[in-house]
Design a protein around this motif. Structure first.
Motif, PDB file in Angstrom:
ATOM      1  N   UNK A 243       0.871  -1.101  -0.106  1.00  0.00           N
ATOM      2  CA  UNK A 243      -0.081  -0.031  -0.065  1.00  0.00           C
ATOM      3  C   UNK A 243       0.856   1.260  -0.084  1.00  0.00           C
ATOM      4  N   UNK A 244       0.121   2.317  -0.203  1.00  0.00           N
ATOM      5  CA  UNK A 244       0.871   3.426  -0.267  1.00  0.00           C
ATOM      6  C   UNK A 244       0.497   4.226   1.140  1.00  0.00           C
ATOM      7  N   UNK A 245       1.720   4.531   1.927  1.00  0.00           N
ATOM      8  CA  UNK A 245       1.719   5.183   3.315  1.00  0.00           C
ATOM      9  C   UNK A 245       1.713   6.651   3.102  1.00  0.00           C
ATOM     10  N   UNK A 246       0.631   7.116   3.972  1.00  0.00           N
ATOM     11  CA  UNK A 246       0.286   8.702   3.830  1.00  0.00           C
ATOM     12  C   UNK A 246       0.628   8.993   5.502  1.00  0.00           C
ATOM     13  N   UNK A 247       1.824   9.748   5.743  1.00  0.00           N
ATOM     14  CA  UNK A 247       2.194  10.090   7.086  1.00  0.00           C
ATOM     15  C   UNK A 247       1.471  11.506   7.465  1.00  0.00           C
ATOM     16  N   UNK A 248       0.888  11.410   8.563  1.00  0.00           N
ATOM     17  CA  UNK A 248       0.174  12.454   9.199  1.00  0.00           C
ATOM     18  C   UNK A 248       0.743  12.866  10.510  1.00  0.00           C
ATOM     19  N   UNK A 249       1.716  13.304  10.523  1.00  0.00           N
ATOM     20  CA  UNK A 249       2.563  13.456  12.075  1.00  0.00           C
ATOM     21  C   UNK A 249       3.353  12.429  12.220  1.00  0.00           C
ATOM     22  N   UNK A 250       3.467  11.102  11.270  1.00  0.00           N
ATOM     23  CA  UNK A 250       4.520  10.219  11.567  1.00  0.00           C
ATOM     24  C   UNK A 250       5.808  10.637  11.154  1.00  0.00           C
ATOM     25  N   UNK A 251       6.847   9.999  11.817  1.00  0.00           N
ATOM     26  CA  UNK A 251       8.262  10.222  11.257  1.00  0.00           C
ATOM     27  C   UNK A 251       8.569  10.176   9.910  1.00  0.00           C
ATOM     28  N   UNK A 252       9.474  10.700   9.709  1.00  0.00           N
ATOM     29  CA  UNK A 252       9.837  10.345   8.257  1.00  0.00           C
ATOM     30  C   UNK A 252      10.723   9.200   7.932  1.00  0.00           C
ATOM     31  N   UNK A 253      10.655   8.372   6.840  1.00  0.00           N
ATOM     32  CA  UNK A 253      11.093   7.234   6.442  1.00  0.00           C
ATOM     33  C   UNK A 253      10.902   6.872   5.112  1.00  0.00           C
ATOM     34  N   UNK A 254      11.594   5.939   4.520  1.00  0.00           N
ATOM     35  CA  UNK A 254      11.718   5.874   3.010  1.00  0.00           C
ATOM     36  C   UNK A 254      10.250   4.902   2.825  1.00  0.00           C
ATOM     37  N   UNK A 255       9.504   4.704   3.740  1.00  0.00           N
ATOM     38  CA  UNK A 255       7.959   3.870   3.368  1.00  0.00           C
ATOM     39  C   UNK A 255       7.022   5.037   3.232  1.00  0.00           C
ATOM     40  N   UNK A 256       7.292   6.217   3.326  1.00  0.00           N
ATOM     41  CA  UNK A 256       6.273   7.620   3.296  1.00  0.00           C
ATOM     42  C   UNK A 256       6.234   7.605   1.915  1.00  0.00           C
ATOM     43  N   UNK A 257       4.869   7.288   1.367  1.00  0.00           N
ATOM     44  CA  UNK A 257       4.799   7.983  -0.134  1.00  0.00           C
ATOM     45  C   UNK A 257       4.456   9.270  -0.296  1.00  0.00           C
ATOM     46  N   UNK A 258       3.572   9.797   0.788  1.00  0.00           N
ATOM     47  CA  UNK A 258       3.002  10.914   0.712  1.00  0.00           C
ATOM     48  C   UNK A 258       3.112  11.427   2.318  1.00  0.00           C
ATOM     49  N   UNK A 259       3.307  13.053   2.436  1.00  0.00           N
ATOM     50  CA  UNK A 259       2.982  13.583   3.783  1.00  0.00           C
ATOM     51  C   UNK A 259       2.216  14.463   3.653  1.00  0.00           C
ATOM     52  N   UNK A 260       1.251  14.735   4.639  1.00  0.00           N
ATOM     53  CA  UNK A 260       0.252  15.874   4.817  1.00  0.00           C
ATOM     54  C   UNK A 260       0.266  16.394   6.242  1.00  0.00           C
ATOM     55  N   UNK A 261       0.067  17.603   6.007  1.00  0.00           N
ATOM     56  CA  UNK A 261      -0.091  18.504   7.292  1.00  0.00           C
ATOM     57  C   UNK A 261      -1.811  18.545   7.660  1.00  0.00           C
ATOM     58  N   UNK A 262      -2.590  18.134   6.901  1.00  0.00           N
ATOM     59  CA  UNK A 262      -3.857  18.350   7.215  1.00  0.00           C
ATOM     60  C   UNK A 262      -4.823  17.195   6.692  1.00  0.00           C
ATOM     61  N   UNK A 263      -5.821  16.582   7.246  1.00  0.00           N
ATOM     62  CA  UNK A 263      -6.533  15.662   6.465  1.00  0.00           C
ATOM     63  C   UNK A 263      -6.992  16.125   5.092  1.00  0.00           C
ATOM     64  N   UNK A 264      -7.389  17.500   4.955  1.00  0.00           N
ATOM     65  CA  UNK A 264      -7.758  17.696   3.643  1.00  0.00           C
ATOM     66  C   UNK A 264      -7.007  17.416   2.452  1.00  0.00           C
ATOM     67  N   UNK A 265      -5.769  17.474   2.720  1.00  0.00           N
ATOM     68  CA  UNK A 265      -4.665  17.276   1.750  1.00  0.00           C
ATOM     69  C   UNK A 265      -4.792  15.986   1.171  1.00  0.00           C
ATOM     70  N   UNK A 266      -5.544  14.798   1.868  1.00  0.00           N
ATOM     71  CA  UNK A 266      -5.840  13.511   1.261  1.00  0.00           C
ATOM     72  C   UNK A 266      -6.456  13.746   0.123  1.00  0.00           C
ATOM     73  N   UNK A 267      -7.328  14.875  -0.154  1.00  0.00           N
ATOM     74  CA  UNK A 267      -8.188  14.974  -1.439  1.00  0.00           C
ATOM     75  C   UNK A 267      -7.527  15.375  -2.584  1.00  0.00           C
ATOM     76  N   UNK A 268      -6.125  16.095  -2.275  1.00  0.00           N
ATOM     77  CA  UNK A 268      -5.157  16.680  -3.366  1.00  0.00           C
ATOM     78  C   UNK A 268      -4.789  15.095  -4.060  1.00  0.00           C
ATOM     79  N   UNK A 269      -4.214  14.337  -2.952  1.00  0.00           N
ATOM     80  CA  UNK A 269      -3.815  13.032  -3.503  1.00  0.00           C
ATOM     81  C   UNK A 269      -4.504  12.268  -4.207  1.00  0.00           C
TER      82      UNK A 269
END
Length: 277
Positions: A243-269
Motif C-alpha cells: 500500500x501507499x503510506x500517508x504520514x500525518x504526523x508520523x516520523x519520516x522514513x523511506x516507506x512514506x509515499x506522501x506526507x500531509x499536514x492536514x486531513x484535507x490534503x488527502x483530497x489532493x492526493x
C-alpha cells in the motif's frame, strides 16, 4: 503535502505504551458497506487509479489530546471517590503507567483490549479490586463528552464518501470503542468498512490488519492509501503489503509515499496523484 520517494526498507523506533488508547468499553455492531463495491476514482473522466483510502483513528480522526484530557478527568474522579492520597498528576501517572505496561507485556502484535488495561489501571491506582460497573459509566461519560475530531477529518471523510472510492478504517482499537467514537463524530455510517485490531486479533504492523481491510474493500494494495500517525505501525506496515503510506504526523522514513499536514490534503492526493507501482 509532500510526495516522498519509495526507497529501501527501514524502521524507526516508536513508543507504543498504549496510553493514548481510546474510547468506550461496551457495545458492538457490524460495519457497513455503502456501495457494495469499488470503482477507481476519476477526475474529469480520467481514471486517477485510486481504489481505497484507509484511515487510522487515534491521531488521524481523533484528537489524542482530547481523549487524554478525558482520561485525566476520569482519574481525578477516582481520586475523589476513593479518597486517594495522590495528587491528580501523580494519580494520572500511576494509571497511565499501569495501562502502558499491560500493552508492553503483550506477545508481539497479539491484540490486548484497552478495556482490560483500563481495569488494571483502576485497580493499580485504588490498590484493590474494583468491579467494572463501578468505574465504567464514569469513564464512558468523560470520553463521550470530551473527545474531539482532528480539524478537517470529518469533512474530508464525508467528501471522500461522495466519490467512487472505498473509504475504510484500519485501526488498533477495541471494536466497540472505535465504532462508538466514529458514531460520536457522525461518520460511522459514512465508512464502507471498519477493520479493528480486536476483530483481527492482531495489531499493526501485522500484515493481517491491512490484508483484512483490503479484502473488505476488494482493493489492489498498489491502488490504496493508508493514512496514519505512526511510522512503523501505520506507514511502513502498509507499505510492507504494497500500500501507499500517508504520514500525518508520523516520523519520516523511506516507506512514506506522501506526507500531509492536514486531513484535507488527502483530497489532493486522490484527485491529483496517480499510484506508482
Amino acid at each position: 503535502m509532500t510526495n516522498s520517494p519509495d526507497t529501501t526498507d527501514s524502521r524507526l523506533p516508536r513508543d507504543t505504551t498504549g496510553t493514548g488508547s481510546i474510547g468506550w468499553t461496551n457495545g458492538s455492531s457490524a460495519s457497513v458497506d455503502r456501495r457494495g463495491g469499488r470503482v477507481p476514482i476519476t477526475d474529469g473522466g480520467i481514471d486517477t487509479g485510486w481504489e481505497a483510502v484507509f484511515w487510522d483513528i487515534g491521531g488521524v480522526v481523533l484528537e489524542l489530546e482530547s481523549v487524554q484530557s478525558a482520561h485525566a478527568a476520569f482519574v481525578a474522579d477516582l481520586v475523589d471517590d476513593h479518597d486517594l492520597e495522590y495528587s491528580v498528576e501523580e494519580a494520572v501517572d500511576v494509571w497511565r503507567t499501569a495501562v502502558g505496561n499491560h500493552f508492553r507485556e503483550r506477545d508481539g502484535t497479539t491484540f490486548r483490549p484497552a478495556r482490560e488495561a483500563y481495569q488494571i489501571g483502576v485497580e493499580e491506582l485504588v490498590g484493590d479490586s474494583v468491579l467494572t460497573e463501578e468505574w465504567r459509566p464514569t469513564f464512558d461519560e468523560h470520553v463521550e463528552s470530551a473527545i474531539e475530531p482532528i480539524p478537517g477529518a470529518v469533512e474530508t471523510i464525508e467528501t471522500l464518501a461522495e466519490r467512487p472510492i472505498h473509504v475504510g478504517v484500519c485501526s488498533d482499537v477495541d471494536d466497540a470503542a472505535g465504532k462508538q467514537m466514529l458514531e460520536r463524530f457522525g461518520v460511522r455510517e459514512v465508512f464502507d468498512s471498519i477493520t479493528t485490531s480486536e476483530e483481527v486479533g492482531r495489531t499493526k504492523p501485522d500484515p493481517a490488519m491491512f490484508e483484512t481491510a483490503l479484502e473488505k474493500a476488494d482493493a489492489d494494495p498498489a491502488r490504496s492509501l493508508m493514512i496514519g500517525d505512526r511510522y512503523d505501525h501505520d506507514v511502513k506496515g502498509a507499505a510492507d503489503v504494497g500500500m501507499h503510506g500517508v504520514a500525518f504526523g508520523a516520523e519520516e522514513g523511506p516507506a512514506v509515499s506522501y506526507r500531509i499536514d492536514s486531513p484535507e490534503e488527502v483530497l489532493e492526493i486522490v484527485e491529483e496523484k496517480r499510484p506508482t507501482e
